[in-house]
Scaffold this motif. Sequence first.
Motif, mmCIF file in Angstrom:
data_model
loop_
_atom_site.group_PDB
_atom_site.id
_atom_site.type_symbol
_atom_site.label_atom_id
_atom_site.label_comp_id
_atom_site.label_asym_id
_atom_site.label_seq_id
_atom_site.Cartn_x
_atom_site.Cartn_y
_atom_site.Cartn_z
ATOM 1 N N VAL A 173 59.846 55.172 33.106
ATOM 2 C CA VAL A 173 59.226 53.867 32.705
ATOM 3 C C VAL A 173 58.232 53.657 33.842
ATOM 4 C CG1 VAL A 173 59.402 51.483 32.476
ATOM 5 C CG2 VAL A 173 61.333 52.907 31.721
ATOM 6 N N VAL A 174 56.955 53.686 33.274
ATOM 7 C CA VAL A 174 55.795 53.535 34.339
ATOM 8 C C VAL A 174 55.382 52.010 34.257
ATOM 9 C CG1 VAL A 174 53.444 54.092 34.879
ATOM 10 C CG2 VAL A 174 55.135 55.878 34.119
ATOM 11 N N ASN A 175 55.315 51.394 35.101
ATOM 12 C CA ASN A 175 54.835 49.872 35.047
ATOM 13 C C ASN A 175 53.545 49.783 35.630
ATOM 14 O OD1 ASN A 175 57.535 48.644 34.740
ATOM 15 N ND2 ASN A 175 58.061 49.368 36.674
ATOM 16 N N LEU A 176 52.591 49.409 34.817
ATOM 17 C CA LEU A 176 51.191 49.446 34.926
ATOM 18 C C LEU A 176 50.675 47.953 35.289
ATOM 19 C CD1 LEU A 176 49.785 52.294 32.371
ATOM 20 C CD2 LEU A 176 50.183 52.224 35.085
ATOM 21 N N GLY A 177 49.936 47.730 36.068
ATOM 22 C CA GLY A 177 49.244 46.436 36.432
ATOM 23 C C GLY A 177 47.867 46.671 35.965
ATOM 24 N N LYS A 178 47.237 45.848 35.096
ATOM 25 C CA LYS A 178 45.770 45.686 34.553
ATOM 26 C C LYS A 178 45.557 44.348 34.235
ATOM 27 C CE LYS A 178 42.383 47.372 31.208
ATOM 28 N NZ LYS A 178 41.474 47.309 32.496
ATOM 29 N N SER A 179 44.586 43.746 34.748
ATOM 30 C CA SER A 179 44.072 42.331 34.611
ATOM 31 C C SER A 179 42.646 41.967 35.051
ATOM 32 C CB SER A 179 45.064 41.570 35.180
ATOM 33 O OG SER A 179 44.759 40.138 35.155
ATOM 34 N N ASP A 180 42.115 40.998 34.610
ATOM 35 C CA ASP A 180 40.803 40.644 34.876
ATOM 36 C C ASP A 180 40.941 39.435 36.123
ATOM 37 O OD1 ASP A 180 39.378 42.593 33.271
ATOM 38 O OD2 ASP A 180 39.491 40.630 31.754
ATOM 39 N N ILE A 181 42.240 39.028 36.218
ATOM 40 C CA ILE A 181 42.515 37.968 37.418
ATOM 41 C C ILE A 181 43.659 38.224 38.046
ATOM 42 C CG2 ILE A 181 41.459 36.108 35.736
ATOM 43 C CD1 ILE A 181 44.250 35.215 35.002
ATOM 44 N N ASP A 182 43.809 37.563 39.092
ATOM 45 C CA ASP A 182 44.981 37.738 40.000
ATOM 46 C C ASP A 182 46.430 37.283 39.196
ATOM 47 O OD1 ASP A 182 43.369 38.577 41.908
ATOM 48 O OD2 ASP A 182 43.801 36.718 43.139
ATOM 49 N N LEU A 183 47.425 38.295 38.849
ATOM 50 C CA LEU A 183 48.131 38.057 37.949
ATOM 51 C C LEU A 183 49.866 38.130 38.338
ATOM 52 C CD1 LEU A 183 48.473 37.436 34.812
ATOM 53 C CD2 LEU A 183 48.853 40.111 34.973
ATOM 54 N N MET A 184 50.616 36.952 38.043
ATOM 55 C CA MET A 184 52.122 37.244 38.264
ATOM 56 C C MET A 184 52.638 37.581 37.130
ATOM 57 S SD MET A 184 54.554 33.910 39.287
ATOM 58 C CE MET A 184 56.358 34.260 40.140
ATOM 59 N N THR A 185 53.555 38.604 37.490
ATOM 60 C CA THR A 185 54.441 39.072 36.373
ATOM 61 C C THR A 185 55.979 38.967 36.973
ATOM 62 O OG1 THR A 185 52.823 40.647 35.636
ATOM 63 C CG2 THR A 185 55.099 41.026 35.003
ATOM 64 N N ASN A 186 56.812 38.522 35.684
ATOM 65 C CA ASN A 186 58.266 38.461 36.166
ATOM 66 C C ASN A 186 58.850 39.032 34.807
ATOM 67 O OD1 ASN A 186 58.078 36.242 37.981
ATOM 68 N ND2 ASN A 186 56.669 35.279 36.212
ATOM 69 N N ARG A 187 59.766 40.294 35.284
ATOM 70 C CA ARG A 187 60.360 41.158 34.377
ATOM 71 C C ARG A 187 61.815 41.430 34.418
ATOM 72 N NH1 ARG A 187 56.386 44.939 36.169
ATOM 73 N NH2 ARG A 187 57.408 46.154 37.849
ATOM 74 N N ARG A 188 62.608 41.700 33.730
ATOM 75 C CA ARG A 188 64.031 42.054 33.831
ATOM 76 C C ARG A 188 64.175 43.416 33.457
ATOM 77 N NH1 ARG A 188 66.752 37.366 35.859
ATOM 78 N NH2 ARG A 188 68.854 38.509 35.462
ATOM 79 N N VAL A 189 65.208 44.088 34.041
ATOM 80 C CA VAL A 189 65.497 45.486 33.663
ATOM 81 C C VAL A 189 67.050 45.528 33.661
ATOM 82 C CG1 VAL A 189 65.594 47.818 34.487
ATOM 83 C CG2 VAL A 189 63.531 46.647 34.997
ATOM 84 N N MET A 190 67.653 45.903 32.250
ATOM 85 C CA MET A 190 68.837 46.209 32.223
ATOM 86 C C MET A 190 69.290 47.640 32.003
ATOM 87 S SD MET A 190 71.641 44.162 29.824
ATOM 88 C CE MET A 190 71.303 42.573 30.878
ATOM 89 N N VAL A 191 70.235 48.260 32.654
ATOM 90 C CA VAL A 191 70.764 49.482 32.393
ATOM 91 C C VAL A 191 72.389 49.424 32.226
ATOM 92 C CG1 VAL A 191 70.925 51.908 33.351
ATOM 93 C CG2 VAL A 191 68.951 50.584 33.914
ATOM 94 N N ILE A 192 72.591 49.988 30.988
ATOM 95 C CA ILE A 192 73.880 50.071 30.740
ATOM 96 C C ILE A 192 74.166 51.402 30.474
ATOM 97 C CG2 ILE A 192 75.859 49.500 29.002
ATOM 98 C CD1 ILE A 192 74.006 47.153 28.433
#
Length: 451
Positions: A173-192
């Motif tokens: 899983v590749v997490n990519l940041g791309k934005s025209d402004i300063d950006l906050m991201t909140n994400r969850r990951v679950m592995v079972i």
Amino acid sequence: MESSLRQYIELYSDNKALIDAGSCEPMNRMRPLALQRLEQHGLPSRKVEEYKYTDIEQVLAPDYGVNLRRLAIGADPYQAYKCSVPGLGTSLYYMMGDRLCPARKDQPVLPDGVYVGSMTDFAARYPEQLAEHYGRLAQTEQDSLTALNTLLAQDGVVIRVAPGVKLDNAIQVVNLGKSDIDLMTNRRVMVIIGDGAIATLLFCDHNLDRSRYLTTQVGEVFVGKGASLSLCEIEETHSGNTLIDNTYIAQQAGSRIDVGYFTLHGGVTRRMLRQAFEGEGAEAKVYGGVIGDGTQHTDTNLLIDHRRGKCKSDVLYKYVLDGQSVGAFAGKVLVRKDAQRTDSQETNANLCVSPQARMYTQPMLEIYADDVKCNHGSTVGRLDNQALLYMAQRGIPEDEANLLLQQAFLDEAIRHITLEPLRERLTQMAERRFRYKLKSCEGCDLCAQKR
């Protein structure tokens, strides 16, 4: 209440309906508890031992934008970026912000019993499973940064491997940041990982532009009886990137995990791992490496919780710090009263290349059982002058000798990676990082291959 926390609580209060609409019921159900935690306890100050070396108020202070409407980012990650580890043969997925991008049509079909998808999709298809697992590990910790993520996160990724399934290829899983402004991201990951299953997971963090990014991520990892999981996270971003990553792992009897964290480049990185043995005879290897220079700040906080007997843990973490970079490592091995016949080793070794670099290290043992074998230690040192002299006598230039010694120092942690193609690729990435240093690394691709 701290000004940075106030802005996020107001953001939630003003947009609660919008946040809930872009998410799912199990995630929405946890938000009131998270809000209560934040209102009662606030953000951790540097007086809190676990956050002694990272100023969370300052980290969260900038006014970032938040994509609450979850608008699609106008870029095809498969065309814009390719993170390639030759010979590994991964099943590749991209995340833009908290959105998991659709897999390519030519993506290898996953075996029966394996699910990789968004958390909201998983909630629609398997609502009882998500309700059973979501927040089960994270809520018990009562960490305020976990609570902030719980308050604002709308989606994430779920990886589930059914009992007895053995994955031939790694899931990446590749997490990519791309934005025209300063950006906050909140994400969850679950592995079972089901009983007796075997899986390898690779997570990579990269940015496609020079915007500033603040990312909070909370991961919950469940490893069943007799299961085996190899999990590796690699960060290669830029100095404007802030990553707060809290991971919780629960292991059942007879399970095996190896967990690796490598920060090759970043701005502020704060990783927290809470790993617990919930069954006898389980084993865990936790290892990591950090390359820091400029004003880079990397803080790692680990808790290895031996709750049951006959379990084994092995921790190795290494930092190489140059410039005015700051590193911190706090690792506690907790052996509870019922965890007899525990076997634990914890090592933190650090290299300060520059006189201005700073490293803070605190390995800890807290033991309540009497039949155990536990060791821990830490070192902070400089480059070996005798080794440098030896190499100079053989005609190796001083700069080259410095780089070779730094790379050899970090290589001990990299060698813990079980997958040979990934191990070789990360060795190459680390070598390039050492050679190009900060100015060249700013904005470079490292493992990227633009199409």
